[in-house]
Design an enzyme around this catalytic site. Structure first.
Site, mmCIF file in Angstrom:
data_model
loop_
_atom_site.group_PDB
_atom_site.id
_atom_site.type_symbol
_atom_site.label_atom_id
_atom_site.label_comp_id
_atom_site.label_asym_id
_atom_site.label_seq_id
_atom_site.Cartn_x
_atom_site.Cartn_y
_atom_site.Cartn_z
ATOM 1 N N HIS A 195 -47.367 -29.380 40.922
ATOM 2 C CA HIS A 195 -46.093 -29.045 40.300
ATOM 3 C C HIS A 195 -46.296 -28.176 39.054
ATOM 4 O O HIS A 195 -47.397 -28.131 38.485
ATOM 5 C CB HIS A 195 -45.330 -30.317 39.936
ATOM 6 C CG HIS A 195 -44.828 -31.066 41.129
ATOM 7 N ND1 HIS A 195 -44.024 -32.170 41.048
ATOM 8 C CD2 HIS A 195 -45.016 -30.846 42.470
ATOM 9 C CE1 HIS A 195 -43.730 -32.612 42.255
ATOM 10 N NE2 HIS A 195 -44.332 -31.824 43.136
ATOM 11 N N CYS B 9 -45.108 -36.207 37.400
ATOM 12 C CA CYS B 9 -45.251 -35.313 36.249
ATOM 13 C C CYS B 9 -44.812 -36.008 34.960
ATOM 14 O O CYS B 9 -45.378 -35.754 33.887
ATOM 15 C CB CYS B 9 -44.434 -34.043 36.467
ATOM 16 S SG CYS B 9 -45.147 -32.936 37.698
ATOM 17 N N CYS C 132 -40.567 -34.804 37.966
ATOM 18 C CA CYS C 132 -40.600 -35.919 38.913
ATOM 19 C C CYS C 132 -41.335 -37.078 38.240
ATOM 20 O O CYS C 132 -41.867 -36.942 37.134
ATOM 21 C CB CYS C 132 -41.305 -35.504 40.203
ATOM 22 S SG CYS C 132 -43.067 -35.187 39.986
ATOM 23 N N GLU D 20 -45.156 -28.479 35.936
ATOM 24 C CA GLU D 20 -45.499 -29.227 34.719
ATOM 25 C C GLU D 20 -46.966 -29.674 34.762
ATOM 26 O O GLU D 20 -47.686 -29.597 33.762
ATOM 27 C CB GLU D 20 -44.591 -30.454 34.577
ATOM 28 C CG GLU D 20 -43.101 -30.137 34.582
ATOM 29 C CD GLU D 20 -42.477 -30.239 35.955
ATOM 30 O OE1 GLU D 20 -41.313 -30.689 36.033
ATOM 31 O OE2 GLU D 20 -43.140 -29.883 36.954
#
Length: 338
Positions: A266, A297, A294, A268
């Site tokens: 992801h 993260c 999410c 992040e």
């Protein structure tokens, strides 16, 4: 800055434009665009022909077509004077800019007629009656035609050209002095600035899911950036390497179903990892991300010592949002400016 000048026939619009030109303003006349069009059509640039071709262009391409063409000639960092603005939609289009100001030059009717007679141009009106008849042609109720009176009412500033050239010059110079610093594009604030960068970062996304971008910031300095995609050296998801993305886009999985492993990282996550890779501390940093994190993260954000998350869009993962709240990591949704 762009100063638009409007006004009745022989009110002194061109004189004002000439004065501004001497102050290093570039002059763009919408009438010149019409003359260029008439030249292509091999027609004479008479007043009647210019009105006709202008109305035809607005009907075919929209009432603001002339300003769109004029703005293509504008260069950043220069000052401009626009003349021959004759349709309200042209003004509205220009007023979307922070650097535009419309000025209406007014002069008594009898004075205007005297000027017209003095310059003795072919086809000019010779009487007040002819002048009024001529100006009626520029004040149609047709939204695609000339509506000079309506345009004049939209002006923010009125210059009364009822004296000599010295007085007019003083008024023009004062106008520029009063507005030169006001008619500047506003700078984005720091949140908008960094979020705009995150929006650009996400364009490097190599995942078939929604593009996401993130940047880590501390003391208004960017520490690292990240976007979603496969790990370094791994074939891109957009080239078929991710089993989950393949199954989802082939209709075998629904969005949000993680029963098949996803190999993409992801945004992040990548921003935090890139900081670690380069030996940069993330303690007390701020994360700008195009989607709220999410749950995975969110855990990384908490343990990385990040103190605030600023997101553009709320991602449907209430667990991740709750984790940030429980860990006292500030979360803000940054809405786009209209």
């Amino acid at each position: 800055m762009i100063i638009g000048v409007t006004g009745a026939y022989a009110s002194g619009k061109d004189t004002v434009a000439n004065m501004l030109q001497k102050m290093n303003f570039y002059h763009i006349s919408l009438s010149d665009i019409l003359r260029e069009e008439l030249k292509l059509q091999k027609k004479k640039p008479t007043r009647e022909n210019m009105i006709e071709v202008g109305n035809n262009l607005r009907t075919t391409y929209g009432p603001n077509i002339l300003t769109k063409k004029a703005l293509k000639k504008v260069r950043d960092g220069e000052n401009y004077i626009f003349t021959s603005i004759r349709n309200p939609k042209e003004v509205e289009y220009l007023m979307n800019r922070e650097d535009f100001l419309l000025v209406n030059v007014i002069t008594p009717e009898k004075v205007r007629l005297r000027r017209i007679l003095g310059r003795d141009r072919e086809g000019d009106p010779k009487t007040l009656k002819e002048l009024r008849e001529s100006e009626k042609k520029e004040n149609s109720s047709n939204p695609n035609a000339q509506q000079l009176n309506t345009v004049a009412k939209m002006a923010k500033i009125v210059i009364n050209n009822d004296s000599d050239l010295v007085a007019l010059k003083n008024k023009v110079e004062k106008l520029v002095k009063d507005w030169v610093y006001k008619l500047q594009d506003s700078r984005p604030n720091w949140d908008e600035y960094f979020m705009n960068i995150a929006e650009v970062v996400k364009k490097r996304c190599s995942c078939m899911s929604a593009k996401k971008g993130a940047i880590l910031v501390k003391d208004k300095q960017i520490l690292s950036t990240g976007y979603n995609g496969t790990a370094k050296g791994i074939k891109h998801c957009t080239q078929g390497s991710c089993p989950r993305c393949n199954d989802r886009h082939l209709g075998k999985l629904k969005s949000g179903d993680y029963s098949v492993t996803c190999i993409c990282a992801h945004a992040e996550e990548n921003a935090i990892v890139q900081a670690a890779y380069n030996g940069i501390s993330t303690r007390s940093a701020i994360l700008y991300t195009t989607f709220t994190p999410c749950s995975t993260c969110a855990r990384m954000i908490i343990n990385a010592g990040i103190v605030e998350v600023i997101a553009r869009v709320l991602y449907p993962d209430s667990i991740g949002t709750q984790l940030l709240k429980d860990a006292k990591v500030k979360l803000r949704i940054l809405k786009k400016k209209k």
